[in-house]
Scaffold this active site. Structure first.
Site, PDB file in Angstrom:
ATOM      1  N   LYS A  59      -2.793  13.391 -29.095  1.00  0.00           N
ATOM      2  CA  LYS A  59      -3.992  12.810 -29.722  1.00  0.00           C
ATOM      3  C   LYS A  59      -3.773  11.379 -30.212  1.00  0.00           C
ATOM      4  O   LYS A  59      -4.706  10.583 -30.238  1.00  0.00           O
ATOM      5  CB  LYS A  59      -4.456  13.697 -30.878  1.00  0.00           C
ATOM      6  CG  LYS A  59      -5.026  15.012 -30.382  1.00  0.00           C
ATOM      7  CD  LYS A  59      -5.521  15.890 -31.491  1.00  0.00           C
ATOM      8  CE  LYS A  59      -5.965  17.212 -30.921  1.00  0.00           C
ATOM      9  NZ  LYS A  59      -6.617  18.077 -31.871  1.00  0.00           N
TER      10      LYS A  59
ATOM     11  N   ASP B  30     -12.644  16.342 -34.316  1.00  0.00           N
ATOM     12  CA  ASP B  30     -11.925  17.358 -35.104  1.00  0.00           C
ATOM     13  C   ASP B  30     -12.362  17.386 -36.578  1.00  0.00           C
ATOM     14  O   ASP B  30     -12.512  18.461 -37.164  1.00  0.00           O
ATOM     15  CB  ASP B  30     -10.407  17.101 -35.060  1.00  0.00           C
ATOM     16  CG  ASP B  30      -9.760  17.664 -33.804  1.00  0.00           C
ATOM     17  OD1 ASP B  30     -10.343  18.575 -33.184  1.00  0.00           O
ATOM     18  OD2 ASP B  30      -8.664  17.179 -33.449  1.00  0.00           O
TER      19      ASP B  30
HETATM   20  P1  NAP Z   1       0.888  16.882 -33.980  1.00  0.00           P
HETATM   21  O1  NAP Z   1       0.196  15.578 -33.925  1.00  0.00           O
HETATM   22  O2  NAP Z   1       2.024  17.145 -33.056  1.00  0.00           O
HETATM   23  O3  NAP Z   1       1.375  17.080 -35.541  1.00  0.00           O
HETATM   24  C1  NAP Z   1       2.123  18.185 -35.919  1.00  0.00           C
HETATM   25  C2  NAP Z   1       2.280  18.249 -37.437  1.00  0.00           C
HETATM   26  O4  NAP Z   1       2.999  19.455 -37.745  1.00  0.00           O
HETATM   27  C3  NAP Z   1       3.058  17.111 -38.071  1.00  0.00           C
HETATM   28  O5  NAP Z   1       2.618  16.912 -39.391  1.00  0.00           O
HETATM   29  C4  NAP Z   1       4.488  17.695 -38.087  1.00  0.00           C
HETATM   30  O6  NAP Z   1       5.324  17.124 -39.084  1.00  0.00           O
HETATM   31  C5  NAP Z   1       4.212  19.133 -38.437  1.00  0.00           C
HETATM   32  N1  NAP Z   1       5.250  20.054 -37.961  1.00  0.00           N
HETATM   33  C6  NAP Z   1       5.390  20.520 -36.694  1.00  0.00           C
HETATM   34  N2  NAP Z   1       6.455  21.369 -36.652  1.00  0.00           N
HETATM   35  C7  NAP Z   1       6.984  21.408 -37.893  1.00  0.00           C
HETATM   36  C8  NAP Z   1       8.075  22.106 -38.495  1.00  0.00           C
HETATM   37  N3  NAP Z   1       8.839  22.924 -37.770  1.00  0.00           N
HETATM   38  N4  NAP Z   1       8.326  21.940 -39.798  1.00  0.00           N
HETATM   39  C9  NAP Z   1       7.543  21.107 -40.549  1.00  0.00           C
HETATM   40  N5  NAP Z   1       6.484  20.410 -40.051  1.00  0.00           N
HETATM   41  C10 NAP Z   1       6.211  20.557 -38.742  1.00  0.00           C
HETATM   42  O7  NAP Z   1      -0.124  18.102 -33.717  1.00  0.00           O
HETATM   43  P2  NAP Z   1      -1.691  18.146 -34.079  1.00  0.00           P
HETATM   44  O8  NAP Z   1      -2.492  17.630 -32.943  1.00  0.00           O
HETATM   45  O9  NAP Z   1      -1.856  17.523 -35.424  1.00  0.00           O
HETATM   46  O10 NAP Z   1      -1.975  19.741 -34.146  1.00  0.00           O
HETATM   47  C11 NAP Z   1      -1.430  20.525 -35.181  1.00  0.00           C
HETATM   48  C12 NAP Z   1      -2.007  21.944 -35.155  1.00  0.00           C
HETATM   49  O11 NAP Z   1      -3.426  21.925 -35.404  1.00  0.00           O
HETATM   50  C13 NAP Z   1      -1.839  22.669 -33.803  1.00  0.00           C
HETATM   51  O12 NAP Z   1      -1.450  23.999 -34.089  1.00  0.00           O
HETATM   52  C14 NAP Z   1      -3.228  22.652 -33.209  1.00  0.00           C
HETATM   53  O13 NAP Z   1      -3.452  23.741 -32.331  1.00  0.00           O
HETATM   54  C15 NAP Z   1      -4.080  22.748 -34.471  1.00  0.00           C
HETATM   55  N6  NAP Z   1      -5.443  22.225 -34.240  1.00  0.00           N
HETATM   56  C16 NAP Z   1      -6.498  23.091 -34.262  1.00  0.00           C
HETATM   57  C17 NAP Z   1      -7.781  22.624 -34.064  1.00  0.00           C
HETATM   58  C18 NAP Z   1      -8.954  23.554 -34.088  1.00  0.00           C
HETATM   59  O14 NAP Z   1     -10.015  23.196 -33.549  1.00  0.00           O
HETATM   60  N7  NAP Z   1      -8.839  24.695 -34.708  1.00  0.00           N
HETATM   61  C19 NAP Z   1      -8.007  21.253 -33.801  1.00  0.00           C
HETATM   62  C20 NAP Z   1      -6.905  20.403 -33.823  1.00  0.00           C
HETATM   63  C21 NAP Z   1      -5.624  20.895 -34.019  1.00  0.00           C
HETATM   64  P3  NAP Z   1       6.195  15.781 -38.795  1.00  0.00           P
HETATM   65  O15 NAP Z   1       5.251  14.624 -39.026  1.00  0.00           O
HETATM   66  O16 NAP Z   1       7.293  15.856 -39.769  1.00  0.00           O
HETATM   67  O17 NAP Z   1       6.654  15.874 -37.354  1.00  0.00           O
END
Ligand code: NAP
Length: 279
Positions: free
Chosen positions: A71, A107
């Protein structure tokens, strides 16, 4: 669904992408609306993101969603951003407008709609704890600030990422108090909403945050929808709190994306009904 020479192509790029429920949801909604489009999943490897986006453009794909982890990375590959996507710095919906790729972010709209619908929660004046500062976290904090949140505490493993987000949005929303934590706050007595925007909990075992110290009328929202009840939501259930997973957000962000691509507003509630199997 009959695919012909005039069918327009929509899709989703991500890594992984097989977990996404958008193809089923969008294809069924397109069929209900009688629109000549098809929506396809594209699994794109990180080193081929630029090539994939150029290919989608060259092939005249009409629009696509962008999911984890692209994203933010997709932004420099686009021609233009909506004002909202530019402020958020992350894109989940791309529209191919006669060869020019325009990035949007639906979102935040999806989240606030779902908070209102699923939990009857209005962020205006509220005290919020947001876990995560990735693409979804940025969209969430932006939408919550725009909806008039009183205070937002951003908790993120990489604290510098949370700090950058708080500084940036602090300038855009001077009326909102933005604080940052690297570890989860020990006390949540002032918190009205605990929101998980990370992928922690998708495995069904890991707890992204602990709702134990929330007060009784606080609510918990997890953007994850698969599994339907993450360990965070199970903990909220044990604590007797009102909670929701991210299915309503998926539906609401999808409805907004659908209208950007097709110019047609899908019937309200259609995508949620398709997701929960009511239709
Ligand atoms: P992203 O840009 O990759 O960001 C991931 C986030 O999670 C970052 O803050 C990261 O921290 C943290 N993280 C990941 N693994 C971790 C761990 N093991 N320990 C601590 N922190 C961790 O992903 P995203 O696009 O934001 O998506 C995140 C989630 O939201 C996904 O599960 C996605 O499916 C969900 N989502 C759902 C919807 C919906 O419509 N329901 C819409 C959008 C997203 P760091 O900064 O430290 O790496």
């Amino acid at each position: 669904m009959l695919i012909t020479g005039t069918t327009r192509v929509l899709g989703i790029i991500g890594d992984p992408v097989s977990h996404s429920r958008s193809p089923q949801m969008q294809n069924r909604a397109l069929a209900v609306a009688g629109l000549d489009y098809v929506y396809v999943p594209f699994h794109v490897q990180p080193e081929r993101l630029a090539e994939a986006v150029a290919g989608l453009r060259a092939a005249g794909v009409h629009g696509f969603n962008v999911t984890v982890p692209y994203k933010v990375a997709v932004v420099p590959l686009l021609d233009r951003l909506s004002p909202e996507a530019a402020q958020i710095g992350a894109v989940n919906t791309v529209h191919n407008d006669n060869g020019r790729l325009v990035g949007h972010n639906t979102d935040g709209f999806g989240l606030v709609s779902s908070l209102r619908e699923e939990l009857g929660f209005d962020p205006h004046g509220a005290d919020l704890v947001v876990v995560g500062a990735g693409g979804a976290g940025r969209a969430a904090v932006h939408a919550l600030c725009a909806a008039g949140a009183g205070r937002v505490v951003i908790v993120n493993r990489t604290v510098a990422r949370a700090q950058a987000l708080a500084e940036e949005f602090g300038k855009l929303f001077p009326g909102v108090r933005l604080d940052v934590c690297q570890s989860f706050p020990a006390s949540l007595v002032e918190c009205d909403l605990l929101l998980n925007t990370t992928s922690i909990g998708m495995d069904g075992f890991s707890l992204s945050a602990d709702p134990a110290s929330l007060r009784d009328n606080a609510v918990v929202y997890d953007m994850i929808y698969s599994p339907p009840e993450t360990p965070l939501l199970s903990a909220a259930r044990c604590r007797g709190l009102h909670f929701s997973n991210g299915l309503g957000m998926l539906a609401a962000q999808g409805e907004y994306a659908f209208s950007i691509w097709t110019g047609v507003t899908p019937p309200q509630g259609l995508m949620k009904a398709l997701l929960v199997g009511d239709l």
